[in-house]
Design an enzyme around this catalytic site. Structure first.
Site, PDB file in Angstrom:
ATOM      1  N   HIS A  62      17.972  18.378 -14.746  1.00  0.00           N
ATOM      2  CA  HIS A  62      18.037  19.377 -15.806  1.00  0.00           C
ATOM      3  C   HIS A  62      17.845  20.808 -15.293  1.00  0.00           C
ATOM      4  O   HIS A  62      17.157  21.026 -14.303  1.00  0.00           O
ATOM      5  CB  HIS A  62      16.964  19.109 -16.861  1.00  0.00           C
ATOM      6  CG  HIS A  62      17.011  17.731 -17.412  1.00  0.00           C
ATOM      7  ND1 HIS A  62      15.876  17.011 -17.682  1.00  0.00           N
ATOM      8  CD2 HIS A  62      18.052  16.919 -17.743  1.00  0.00           C
ATOM      9  CE1 HIS A  62      16.209  15.823 -18.166  1.00  0.00           C
ATOM     10  NE2 HIS A  62      17.523  15.744 -18.197  1.00  0.00           N
ATOM     11  N   LYS A  72      10.121  26.573 -12.222  1.00  0.00           N
ATOM     12  CA  LYS A  72       9.150  25.552 -12.632  1.00  0.00           C
ATOM     13  C   LYS A  72       8.199  25.249 -11.474  1.00  0.00           C
ATOM     14  O   LYS A  72       8.594  25.262 -10.311  1.00  0.00           O
ATOM     15  CB  LYS A  72       9.852  24.234 -12.976  1.00  0.00           C
ATOM     16  CG  LYS A  72      10.810  24.287 -14.123  1.00  0.00           C
ATOM     17  CD  LYS A  72      11.497  22.935 -14.291  1.00  0.00           C
ATOM     18  CE  LYS A  72      12.595  23.013 -15.318  1.00  0.00           C
ATOM     19  NZ  LYS A  72      13.388  21.771 -15.348  1.00  0.00           N
ATOM     20  N   TYR A 132       4.276  20.407 -16.087  1.00  0.00           N
ATOM     21  CA  TYR A 132       5.189  21.485 -15.722  1.00  0.00           C
ATOM     22  C   TYR A 132       4.605  22.823 -16.158  1.00  0.00           C
ATOM     23  O   TYR A 132       4.161  22.964 -17.287  1.00  0.00           O
ATOM     24  CB  TYR A 132       6.523  21.360 -16.463  1.00  0.00           C
ATOM     25  CG  TYR A 132       7.212  20.032 -16.414  1.00  0.00           C
ATOM     26  CD1 TYR A 132       8.331  19.860 -15.619  1.00  0.00           C
ATOM     27  CD2 TYR A 132       6.790  18.972 -17.214  1.00  0.00           C
ATOM     28  CE1 TYR A 132       9.016  18.645 -15.608  1.00  0.00           C
ATOM     29  CE2 TYR A 132       7.451  17.760 -17.198  1.00  0.00           C
ATOM     30  CZ  TYR A 132       8.558  17.604 -16.398  1.00  0.00           C
ATOM     31  OH  TYR A 132       9.225  16.408 -16.380  1.00  0.00           O
ATOM     32  N   ASP A 168      21.272  11.811 -19.870  1.00  0.00           N
ATOM     33  CA  ASP A 168      21.204  11.906 -18.409  1.00  0.00           C
ATOM     34  C   ASP A 168      22.239  11.017 -17.730  1.00  0.00           C
ATOM     35  O   ASP A 168      22.726  11.340 -16.650  1.00  0.00           O
ATOM     36  CB  ASP A 168      19.800  11.552 -17.916  1.00  0.00           C
ATOM     37  CG  ASP A 168      18.767  12.604 -18.283  1.00  0.00           C
ATOM     38  OD1 ASP A 168      19.157  13.719 -18.698  1.00  0.00           O
ATOM     39  OD2 ASP A 168      17.567  12.309 -18.169  1.00  0.00           O
TER      40      ASP A 168
END
Length: 178
Positions: A62, A72, A132, A168
């Protein structure tokens, strides 16, 4: 904190420097000064977690498009993951290459994923949780992905995929000429 560059430009494995005693340990998992000193994005817009109940759960690959591109910092806080980053930055010398690292609750290692890279992982244990820290807000209209088994990247996954979302699973082939 110990920052180790990977084969991908701007992607780092970050290790905690733990201060241990009979109680356990104490360690920094984030330091604005250290990120800033290395020229890394130190903006923090939100924090998120994901829980994957089964070993072999694949989440990814992603990213978000401009103007909502995100950096991130990813850490496994329970269990273990094989964490993968794919460089999707056309001007990067490592364009379309990937790198991976095993992140575990025991090691405390983290991966810094710069904007323009796709990120995902596969769980190596049941009941794995990932934390995250993200530089931009989640923007559903900007969310994109590349397929986990796209031949443009040739990612090698260490365990069989047992759980994967339809989204996905069904991303189209990546166009390297983009």
């Amino acid at each position: 904190m110990i920052f180790t560059p990977t084969v991908l430009q701007g992607v780092f494995i970050i290790e905690q420097e733990r201060s241990e005693d009979e109680r356990g340990y104490f360690a920094r998992t984030w330091c604005l000064r250290e990120f800033k000193a290395r020229g890394l994005n130190h903006r923090l817009a939100q924090c998120s977690t994901s829980l994957s109940r089964k070993q072999g759960t694949l989440r990814g690959m992603h990213y978000q498009t401009a103007p909502h591109m995100e950096d991130k910092l990813v850490r496994c806080i329970r269990g273990s993951v094989y964490d993968v980053v794919v460089d999707l930055r056309p001007d990067s010398p490592t364009y379309c290459r990937w790198t991976a690292a095993e992140l575990t609750e025991e090691s405390g290692k983290m991966v810094y994923v710069p904007a323009g890279c796709a990120h995902g992982f596969i769980t190596l244990r049941d009941n794995t949780e990932v934390f995250y820290q993200i530089s931009e807000f989640y923007t559903p209209a900007a969310v994109r992905g590349v397929r986990w088994n796209d031949p443009a990247f040739g990612i090698h996954w260490p365990v069989e995929i047992t759980v994967i979302s339809e989204r996905d699973r069904s991303y189209p082939d990546f166009n390297v000429e983009q």
